[in-house]
Design a protein around this motif. Structure first.
Motif, PDB file in Angstrom:
ATOM      1  N   TYR A 164      -2.599  84.033  48.823  1.00  0.00           N
ATOM      2  CA  TYR A 164      -3.417  83.191  49.166  1.00  0.00           C
ATOM      3  C   TYR A 164      -3.411  81.593  48.135  1.00  0.00           C
ATOM      4  O   TYR A 164      -3.467  81.846  46.832  1.00  0.00           O
ATOM      5  N   ALA A 165      -3.563  80.530  48.844  1.00  0.00           N
ATOM      6  CA  ALA A 165      -3.441  79.503  48.087  1.00  0.00           C
ATOM      7  C   ALA A 165      -4.346  79.022  47.145  1.00  0.00           C
ATOM      8  O   ALA A 165      -4.105  78.737  45.884  1.00  0.00           O
ATOM      9  N   ASP A 166      -5.821  79.469  47.380  1.00  0.00           N
ATOM     10  CA  ASP A 166      -6.558  79.303  46.588  1.00  0.00           C
ATOM     11  C   ASP A 166      -7.367  80.549  46.001  1.00  0.00           C
ATOM     12  O   ASP A 166      -6.962  81.587  46.468  1.00  0.00           O
ATOM     13  N   PRO A 167      -8.265  80.417  44.984  1.00  0.00           N
ATOM     14  CA  PRO A 167      -8.765  81.737  44.284  1.00  0.00           C
ATOM     15  C   PRO A 167      -9.432  82.335  45.301  1.00  0.00           C
ATOM     16  O   PRO A 167     -10.101  81.697  46.108  1.00  0.00           O
TER      17      PRO A 167
ATOM     18  N   ASP B  24      -8.415  81.442  55.773  1.00  0.00           N
ATOM     19  CA  ASP B  24      -8.520  80.194  56.420  1.00  0.00           C
ATOM     20  C   ASP B  24      -9.621  79.883  57.493  1.00  0.00           C
ATOM     21  O   ASP B  24     -10.126  78.607  57.411  1.00  0.00           O
TER      22      ASP B  24
ATOM     23  N   GLU C 290     -13.269  78.788  41.171  1.00  0.00           N
ATOM     24  CA  GLU C 290     -13.745  77.766  42.148  1.00  0.00           C
ATOM     25  C   GLU C 290     -13.568  77.982  43.591  1.00  0.00           C
ATOM     26  O   GLU C 290     -12.594  77.942  44.200  1.00  0.00           O
ATOM     27  N   THR C 291     -14.375  78.924  44.110  1.00  0.00           N
ATOM     28  CA  THR C 291     -14.291  79.365  45.414  1.00  0.00           C
ATOM     29  C   THR C 291     -15.389  79.896  46.259  1.00  0.00           C
ATOM     30  O   THR C 291     -16.326  80.430  45.271  1.00  0.00           O
TER      31      THR C 291
ATOM     32  N   ARG D  71     -13.345  79.996  55.857  1.00  0.00           N
ATOM     33  CA  ARG D  71     -13.648  79.236  54.616  1.00  0.00           C
ATOM     34  C   ARG D  71     -14.630  78.337  54.544  1.00  0.00           C
ATOM     35  O   ARG D  71     -15.391  77.716  53.705  1.00  0.00           O
TER      36      ARG D  71
ATOM     37  N   CYS E 247      -5.096  86.450  55.245  1.00  0.00           N
ATOM     38  CA  CYS E 247      -4.891  84.935  54.804  1.00  0.00           C
ATOM     39  C   CYS E 247      -5.269  84.076  55.815  1.00  0.00           C
ATOM     40  O   CYS E 247      -6.034  82.854  55.768  1.00  0.00           O
TER      41      CYS E 247
ATOM     42  N   TRP F 182     -20.199  83.203  46.264  1.00  0.00           N
ATOM     43  CA  TRP F 182     -18.933  83.690  46.977  1.00  0.00           C
ATOM     44  C   TRP F 182     -19.544  84.213  48.269  1.00  0.00           C
ATOM     45  O   TRP F 182     -19.558  85.449  48.491  1.00  0.00           O
TER      46      TRP F 182
END
Lengths: 245, 245, 245, 245, 245, 245
Positions: free
Chosen positions: D53-56, D232, D15-16, D235, D228, D101
């Motif tokens: 990175y915090a998310d995928p 941010d 999910e990204t 995104r 990273c 993506w």
């Protein structure tokens, strides 16, 4: 010598530097003449000239689709982009030249091809290993050239002589009645139209009812003779590229 | 309905979405068969299929020069670059589709065109407003396909039936004697050759002396029937671009 | 000698004209095999062959994205246009050749690349200063080639031997169960499908549950040996352009 | 999530909207560092950033050959034309975006790619269905950026940390001794040189003997953190084309 | 010697290998400076340098439209694609070189052209029969270069000296007040913006109210002198292609 | 409103859909007229028409180099390929149209540009968001058009009126004496020459000694009036693409 019907061994035996490349179009020619009019006419002129020329002349198969986007609103009209057309012609001329047939007259039957042929043949002469030159048959019929139009008396006459089975003679009257007197929509000497449907309802410009097989025979004779004269004029041209001369 | 011989008004009246685009090549076919073999064969198959199909089918004029650089060392072989060929086919299919004939079978007579036709028709299906698909006649003649060769029994038979005046029957023996048994110069399953002159002296692969007009009739019948079956299969295909589906 | 890990000074010291250019693809390979299957397999074959060949062989980094638009409906599939792919390969081969490594085998792991590689390597041979030839590993494994499919027993076996950590063995049963028996949607010998999702729901064609690491080892050995034989066959080829010969 | 090692089903589950596309080069990096330096470095930065990175984040396979004609006089250097490179990047970004993506950071390891990446990503942002932006790792390491050179302390340090087996530490002294102090041959602020061999004999610019694995670790940390931060920032960018806004 | 105003006979008589090709842009320069700022400035620098150089220097007409898509949201901005621009410059340089003026400095007035000029001139140097090099005037004015901005003090000063009638001095205050302090929208050293309207409302970056005709005179003098120094540096460069050296 | 000298804010305030794009050439015009003749003339006509037209008209900067390879043997002649020229014109018209100035007359001063302009403007009309049309001034001066030649009475007169300082009146006699009577080397209606040096020694065709400033004034008046009439005719044209209508 029509390449399509010749074996490579017979082609190799031909002693000539001269080739003809017929170029036509598949596009509307009114309700009376076939979509292949320009191709059929170009082939007829090339065949006649090759037949009467004193020395052997190679005749390539006709390129059947050219620059005809301007007729696209009429069913059956086929076209390529100008770039594609130029590339196709340049590649074919290049392969003709690779076999020593490097003085090539491009025998053209369609007004829409003229500018592109002038551009690509000049490019070939300057940059490739061949001499190529465009020849548009209806520009080479003396004073008749002034009556050209589109699907008008000249093209229809040529067909009535060279491929009479393709002409609907019973439609000539209607074709003339619904046709246009002139090509384009003019403001001064600028043509505001980009497509033929802007100025002709049935695709015709000029009066095809003035056509005849006899006139066709004369047109074929005149243009074939002019083409032979052109072959005389180019047979000793240097085929080498000139760009750096 | 052959576009070349049809008026635009008659073309417009045709109620069909189906079109055939014959694609040939002008290239060596041994000492016995003409340079136009692939074009003549493709035209014959397209004509036969259109003639026997239950509904109207538009037949475009044949594209006479394709991808044949591999035969360039043999006189009379003409070719375009692969890019030019793909562009030409794509443009012609696009103009066919603009008139509503947007399910197009490209009727191919030359092995060297196959990969390029597969590429360009897939591009058309995914990105343009048409469904197009290549059909190579000698792949659709049952077990005979295995005997294809080049200027061999299949192509020669087809010509002896469809255009017998173009075949030099008196040269079949010599053509076979000087020909090659197989296509290519192989290391494992890799063909080391890029040009046909690397493995055949007279351009022939296979034995054209095994050809016959009767076999040609059978081949034409088989391939035309297969083409009609293909038309059945594609007539209801969605011609819209799929790239973003 | 893997270029990626070699200094230019060491590369310069290599006495060889031979280079391998692995070419893969990033595309769906079912639920059990990674998107990089084709690249990983091509790299494995190139590495094995270079390792066992008697003389030094330069190995270029693998081209990771190829012609895979046909799998675009499956997540993660990457692709370039055919034109871009051919240009990329041609440029890389040209730069290899500039250093004297001008007999180049393109080691391919993806069926979708085959036609484009055949086209571009023939172009290189005819027009550039290099001899290049495509080698597709799964065509060079003897009778096993018949079982190719997609993400089927061959590719999966190769991975289970060469990169076992990338295969989800626990999914092999489901991959087979939901896969397709054959590639394409056929009408006669014409494939009506342009994209793989038209005939396979999970992307698999063939039965990956028949794969094994042992088979993978055999496949790698067979294909690497075949590739070495090919290197023997091309090492003395003339790399000069042939277009004007 | 490295696409190369991921199945399409697992990729689909991610999910990204974020993807990284590493772009390197295969080119001389002095006598001590491998030809793949730029690719290895770009991959290391992409991997580190995706990992922290915090998310995928999707990581595409690295493009291994870029714009490096300027190093062509040094063995092993590979390159494509600028046009080919831009097309390759654009196509790959387009296929990433087709799967959702569509916020893509191009993680670059080579100075020669910068201008082309700026051009192609701006084109993508304006005309395609994706937001793409170039990130060159050595521009994002604080004041260290000033020491960049070529095969100098920065690149060598990064490798000594991320791929130490590829660096010949015993050659660092010689590499520095024979290298150049600065990039280019300057007249005012104009670089008269087009190729690196005009100003460096062994390909080195800067002093690689000042490199260290510790510095490499710091550089990797700084650049991954900066990447990273960039993720941010992008995104929530709108991926739609802007050309007609 | 300005070609535009010179006859071919006088041009032929010029004994020089040196040419200047001014390249500008038609794009927004705030509410106070004209859309042709970059062209006017480039022409002024080229004229000044040619006037003060010891030997004859050919000055080509200025290319008036460049790479300015980034300013497209501001009325009057014109642009070409990067590919078109590079082709135009390459063709013009090639024709200059054909006359023996084969050491060409491209005198540039627009930041957006820099990368494309670097690319195309390197291509010319490596592959064509000419030596070409880009010269951007505002990079050659010493420490002033740091104050460049867009429609800021440098460009405005140059105009106030060279073409004062084109500057609206009464708008300088408002131009500065509504302008932006810096170019771009930054995340670390990455510019997130692709178009100038993302960070400036009136198109201005920097403070044009700090401009003056005196500063303009100094800038013109500095840059023209730097350009003359560059001509000294390139006048004996070998114009031959280097690609195969 | 000349864009070059206008600010974007003033340009935005112009209430018009009409734009003029002058297109010239840099090419030999005999020993008496400058290389920039065609550009100067096109600019003069555009300026005059814009000045006398009732409503505002945007005037773009003149494109100074066109299709003039045919004059390349004369020093100072500059040219681009036809493809580059068409792309440049198309891009510039597209950017004009993006600001709402989407009825564009391309004011041409060079015969060699005519065919390419006709091609590219038709392409724009059919496929882009603009209406564009070529206007060649010397075709719009009544019966005078017949005396066109090259560097002959018409072009020379226009210059003697519009830019008299650029004409060497003392050379008019010699220019005429050494010039040619007609353009081309003819076989029937086919021009065998591709370059002007094949039929003129000093580049002149026609008699420039018949020129006068008075005639120039008349020519400018006639052509500017004709251009204004054209603007009337196109101001309400639909600028939308027509390809799918």
């Amino acid at each position: 010598m029509h390449l399509e019907e010749t074996t490579w061994t017979d082609a190799e035996a031909a002693e000539t530097h001269l080739a003809l490349l017929p170029v036509g179009s598949t596009e509307q020619h009114g309700p009376h003449a076939p979509l292949g009019t320009d191709t059929l006419d170009a082939e007829a002129v090339a065949e006649a000239a090759a037949g009467q020329y004193a020395d052997p002349v190679v005749v390539a198969p006709a390129i059947p689709v050219g620059i005809a986007e301007e007729h696209r609103q009429f069913a059956g009209t086929l076209w390529t982009s100008e770039d594609t057309f130029r590339s196709y012609v340049r590649d074919v001329v290049g392969s003709l030249a690779s076999h020593g047939w490097d003085r090539v007259a491009v025998v053209n039957g369609h007004g829409g091809n003229i500018a592109a042929l002038r551009e690509v043949t000049a490019r070939i002469v300057r940059h490739d290993d061949a001499f190529a030159i465009p020849f548009t048959w209806f520009d080479e019929v003396g004073d008749h050239s002034a009556e050209m139009g589109h699907a008008g008396p000249l093209e229809t006459s040529m067909l009535r002589h060279a491929a009479p089975e393709t002409v609907h003679e019973d439609r000539l009257g209607a074709a003339a009645a619904d046709g246009s007197d002139g090509w384009g929509e003019w403001q001064g000497r600028v043509n505001l139209a980009v497509d033929s449907h802007e100025f002709t309802d049935n695709g015709v410009v000029g009066d095809p009812s003035e056509s005849s097989a006899d006139l066709g025979e004369e047109l074929l004779d005149r243009s074939a003779t002019a083409l032979c004269d052109l072959l005389d004029a180019i047979r000793d041209r240097d085929p080498g590229p000139r760009a750096t001369e």
